[in-house]
Each structure stands twice: as structure tokens, then as C-alpha cells.
Write a protein that holds these residues in place. Structure first.
Motif, PDB file in Angstrom:
ATOM      1  N   THR A  33       4.564 -23.069  11.282  1.00 46.03           N
ATOM      2  CA  THR A  33       4.330 -23.863  10.070  1.00 46.03           C
ATOM      3  C   THR A  33       5.508 -24.802   9.812  1.00 46.03           C
ATOM      4  N   PHE A  34       6.726 -24.271   9.978  1.00 47.00           N
ATOM      5  CA  PHE A  34       7.895 -25.113   9.710  1.00 47.00           C
ATOM      6  C   PHE A  34       8.080 -26.188  10.779  1.00 47.00           C
ATOM      7  N   LYS A  35       7.623 -25.937  11.999  1.00 47.54           N
ATOM      8  CA  LYS A  35       7.709 -26.988  13.018  1.00 47.54           C
ATOM      9  C   LYS A  35       6.822 -28.177  12.613  1.00 47.54           C
ATOM     10  N   ASP A  36       5.655 -27.856  12.024  1.00 45.07           N
ATOM     11  CA  ASP A  36       4.797 -28.936  11.501  1.00 45.07           C
ATOM     12  C   ASP A  36       5.532 -29.700  10.401  1.00 45.07           C
ATOM     13  N   VAL A  37       6.183 -28.951   9.514  1.00 45.41           N
ATOM     14  CA  VAL A  37       6.881 -29.587   8.375  1.00 45.41           C
ATOM     15  C   VAL A  37       7.947 -30.566   8.873  1.00 45.41           C
ATOM     16  N   ILE A  38       8.770 -30.137   9.836  1.00 44.65           N
ATOM     17  CA  ILE A  38       9.889 -31.000  10.242  1.00 44.65           C
ATOM     18  C   ILE A  38       9.447 -32.161  11.132  1.00 44.65           C
ATOM     19  N   ASN A  39       8.170 -32.187  11.480  1.00 43.58           N
ATOM     20  CA  ASN A  39       7.652 -33.352  12.207  1.00 43.58           C
ATOM     21  C   ASN A  39       6.876 -34.302  11.304  1.00 43.58           C
ATOM     22  N   ARG A  40       6.875 -33.991   9.997  1.00 41.13           N
ATOM     23  CA  ARG A  40       6.227 -34.911   9.047  1.00 41.13           C
ATOM     24  C   ARG A  40       7.213 -35.994   8.619  1.00 41.13           C
ATOM     25  N   PRO A  41       6.714 -37.115   8.046  1.00 40.28           N
ATOM     26  CA  PRO A  41       7.646 -38.140   7.544  1.00 40.28           C
ATOM     27  C   PRO A  41       8.607 -37.559   6.500  1.00 40.28           C
ATOM     28  N   ILE A  42       8.086 -36.693   5.604  1.00 40.64           N
ATOM     29  CA  ILE A  42       8.972 -36.012   4.643  1.00 40.64           C
ATOM     30  C   ILE A  42       9.187 -34.599   5.170  1.00 40.64           C
ATOM     31  N   LYS A  43      10.434 -34.353   5.658  1.00 45.19           N
ATOM     32  CA  LYS A  43      10.708 -33.140   6.455  1.00 45.19           C
ATOM     33  C   LYS A  43      11.174 -31.979   5.605  1.00 45.19           C
ATOM     34  N   LYS A  44      10.992 -32.063   4.314  1.00 44.05           N
ATOM     35  CA  LYS A  44      11.620 -31.102   3.418  1.00 44.05           C
ATOM     36  C   LYS A  44      10.587 -30.386   2.560  1.00 44.05           C
ATOM     37  N   VAL A  45      10.844 -29.090   2.276  1.00 44.65           N
ATOM     38  CA  VAL A  45      10.009 -28.334   1.325  1.00 44.65           C
ATOM     39  C   VAL A  45      10.940 -27.677   0.301  1.00 44.65           C
ATOM     40  N   PRO A  46      10.402 -27.349  -0.894  1.00 43.93           N
ATOM     41  CA  PRO A  46      11.305 -26.818  -1.942  1.00 43.93           C
ATOM     42  C   PRO A  46      11.505 -25.306  -1.910  1.00 43.93           C
ATOM     43  N   SER A  47      11.088 -24.629  -0.838  1.00 40.27           N
ATOM     44  CA  SER A  47      11.000 -23.155  -0.812  1.00 40.27           C
ATOM     45  C   SER A  47      12.276 -22.428  -1.258  1.00 40.27           C
ATOM     46  N   LEU A  48      13.452 -22.911  -0.876  1.00 40.15           N
ATOM     47  CA  LEU A  48      14.692 -22.181  -1.186  1.00 40.15           C
ATOM     48  C   LEU A  48      15.563 -22.941  -2.196  1.00 40.15           C
TER      49      LEU A  48
END
Ligand code: CP
Length: 312
Positions: A33-48
Motif C-alpha cells: 500500500t505504501f509503495k503505491d502512496v510513494i509513487n503518487r504525485p502527492i507522496k505523503k499521508v497523515p498517518s503518523l
């Protein structure tokens, strides 16, 4: 945050030894799931975004340190970095005092690299924070093994049933021990290859076979993980010279091209080009060395995210 059933069985990540197969599979699936996230234009999520992490490195690092820091920033954690060489450790402060001072600044989690085996386990018994082992001496390097397993799974679809040979300085390698434990838990078959002097005497107790002939080892495997000779951990000579080591155990393109099948080449880095691996092998299409580095960020995001979930 993950459901109870999707939680790691351990509060810390001190070694692969402490993880069960379900834990490892959960980390790899979360890393997808995180590999998908870091390949998006916005590579960041607010999880932590409520978590503060201290990276404390008592030993040099390029990949692990930057990869953890990037993983933390991609998860929106607050990050502080500590390098022992520029700290008050040189004035005689103990490890526990140093870390407790850092924790008093309201830090939740510590990522630590240390030259002594067991440093993370020791710290986990004396401080009140979650610990991630970023490499402790010649003992374990759990996130390296997890990213290596992730990279094999990405290449072949599964780790189970794969044949992996780890070549080189097994005796001084935390990568070797963590990889052996991790790959076996995922159902791979693991051999080690190197000169007798660099193979630990206890290796058979891990269920690992030894092959001293590099060509035979390479013809057996699907994946060869080529390790660096850890001269900084060697206080005596284990072989006559690097040149002779390289002649016996170095992987060059001529050997690679003469094998019965196309194998995959891995290396945890840093590479000593021309010693354990030549440039034309390191940079060949069979090498997934830079994929390993890329996957390290997603795998470390998964580890940090799952450990932070333990506190909820
Ligand atoms: N693979 C690895 O641990 O590299 P660094 O020492 O650069 O972190």
C-alpha cells in the motif's frame, strides 16, 4: 489504524527472530500500500502526524538512515536526527542517559543503529519508548531483510519455494542472519557461500547449507545476495588479500553469463565495486539493487505505521 487481528505481535522491531510469519506477511502487505502512496504525485499521508521519532545512529549509514527519515516524513511524523559523532556521547554520557534525555523531549519512537550486538534489546529493557533496530553490530538488520524479502516477492510473485544464496562475509553480517531468518519464515530455501573462515560455525543450526564453490552456488539459486567484506569488523585476516577473495568469490559478468539460468542479483549496499561484484553485474538488468533501495522506504513506512498502531 489496523484492526486488532492486523497488528504485529511485538511492541518493538528488534530482530526478525521476534517476528512470526504472519507479522512478516502483514509488513509486506502494508508495504504494498505504501509503495503505491510513494509513487503518487502527492507522496505523503497523515498517518503518523501525532508521532515524534528520533533516529539515533552510532554507526555510519547512507541507505538506512535516509530511508527511515524519508519514510517518517512520508507518514507526516516529526523527526529528529542524532549522530553520535557530533553528540555529547564523546563526553562520556551513557547510552541510556543519552536516549532518556532525547525521550524527555516527548519522543515516541527510537530508530537506532549501534555497533554492538544486542544494543536495541538492552535499550528496550531500560527505556519507555518503542525501538526499531536499524542494525546492531554483526547481529540483526531486520528492515534490510524485510525489504530484501519484499524485493524478491515483487520480482517473483512469492518468496516461498525460491532458492536464495547469500555470498561473502557471513560471519560479520547482520544482513545475512536477518535474511536467513526472514526468508526461511516465508518458505524460501537459503544457502550461504564463502570461504570457510567467513562462515560461522553455528550456521548449520539455522537450517542453512554451505557451498564453498561460487559457481555451484549460483547455478543452484534463483537469487544471489552478494555481501560486502566488512573490514571494519575484522580484527584479524580471514583471507590472504581482497584480490584473492575477489578471484574466488567475486561475481563478474563472465560468470553470470555462463550460468545455466538467469538469476537475480541483490546487494544490501554499500557496494565495493570490483571486490564482491563488478560494475557490469551491479548495473546489469539482472540486478535489482536500486529496487531494494526504493522498496526500503515503503517497507520502513509499513514497519513504523504498524508499530505506531500498537499504541492505539
Ligand atoms: N544496507 C545498509 O544498511 O546500508 P547503510 O549502511 O548505508 O545504511
Amino acid at each position: 489504524m489496523p484492526e486488532q487481528a492486523n497488528r504485529l505481535s511485538s511492541k518493538h522491531l528488534l530482530g526478525i527472530k521476534d517476528l512470526n510469519t504472519k507479522d512478516i506477511e502483514l509488513i509486506l502487505e502494508t508495504a504494498d500500500t505504501f509503495k503505491d502512496v510513494i509513487n503518487r504525485p502527492i507522496k505523503k499521508v497523515p498517518s503518523l502526524r501525532d508521532i515524534t521519532i528520533a533516529n539515533i545512529f552510532f554507526e555510519n549509514s547512507t541507505r538506512t538512515k535516509l530511508s527511515f527519515e524519508l519514510a517518517q516524513k512520508r507518514l507526516s511524523a516529526d523527526v529528529i536526527n542524532f549522530a553520535a559523532s557530533s553528540s555529547s556521547v564523546s563526553k562520556g554520557e551513557t547510552l541510556i542517559d543519552t536516549v532518556n534525555n532525547i525521550l524527555s523531549m516527548k519522543v515516541d519512537m527510537v530508530v537506532m543503529r549501534h555497533p554492538y550486538a544486542g544494543a536495541g534489546v538492552f535499550l528496550s529493557k531500560h527505556i519507555n519508548a518503542q525501538i526499531v533496530n536499524a542494525g546492531d553490530g554483526a547481529h540483526e538488520h531486520p528492515t534490510q531483510a524485510l525489504l530484501d524479502a519484499f524485493s524478491i516477492r515483487e520480482k517473483y510473485g512469492d518468496v516461498a519455494g525460491k532458492k536464495v544464496v547469500i555470498v561473502g562475509d557471513i560471519l560479520h553480517s547482520r544482513v545475512a542472519l536477518s535474511n536467513i531468518l526472514c526468508l526461511q519464515k516465508l518458505g524460501a530455501e537459503v544457502k550461504v557461500c564463502g570461504p570457510t573462515t567467513l562462515i560461522p560455525k553455528y550456521i548449520h543450526t539455522l537450517g542453512v547449507k554451505v557451498e564453498h564453490d561460487l559457481r555451484k552456488a549460483l547455478n543452484w539459486c534463483d537469487v544471489a545476495n552478494m555481501l560486502r567484506i566488512q573490514l571494519e569488523r575484522q580484527d584479524i585476516k580471514y583471507f590472504p588479500s581482497l584480490r584473492e577473495y575477489s578471484m574466488m568469490y567475486g561475481l563478474n559478468k563472465q560468470i553470470l553469463d555462463s550460468l545455466d539460468k538467469e538469476i537475480t542479483i541483490m546487494h544490501p549496499g554499500p557496494i565495493n565495486r570490483g571486490v564482491e561484484i563488478t560494475s557490469d553485474v551491479a548495473d546489469s538488468k539482472q540486478s535489482i539493487i536500486l529496487d531494494q533501495v526504493e522498496n526500503g522506504v515503503a517497507v520502513r513506512m509499513a514497519v513504523l505505521y504498524l508499530l505506531a498502531s500498537q499504541k492505539q
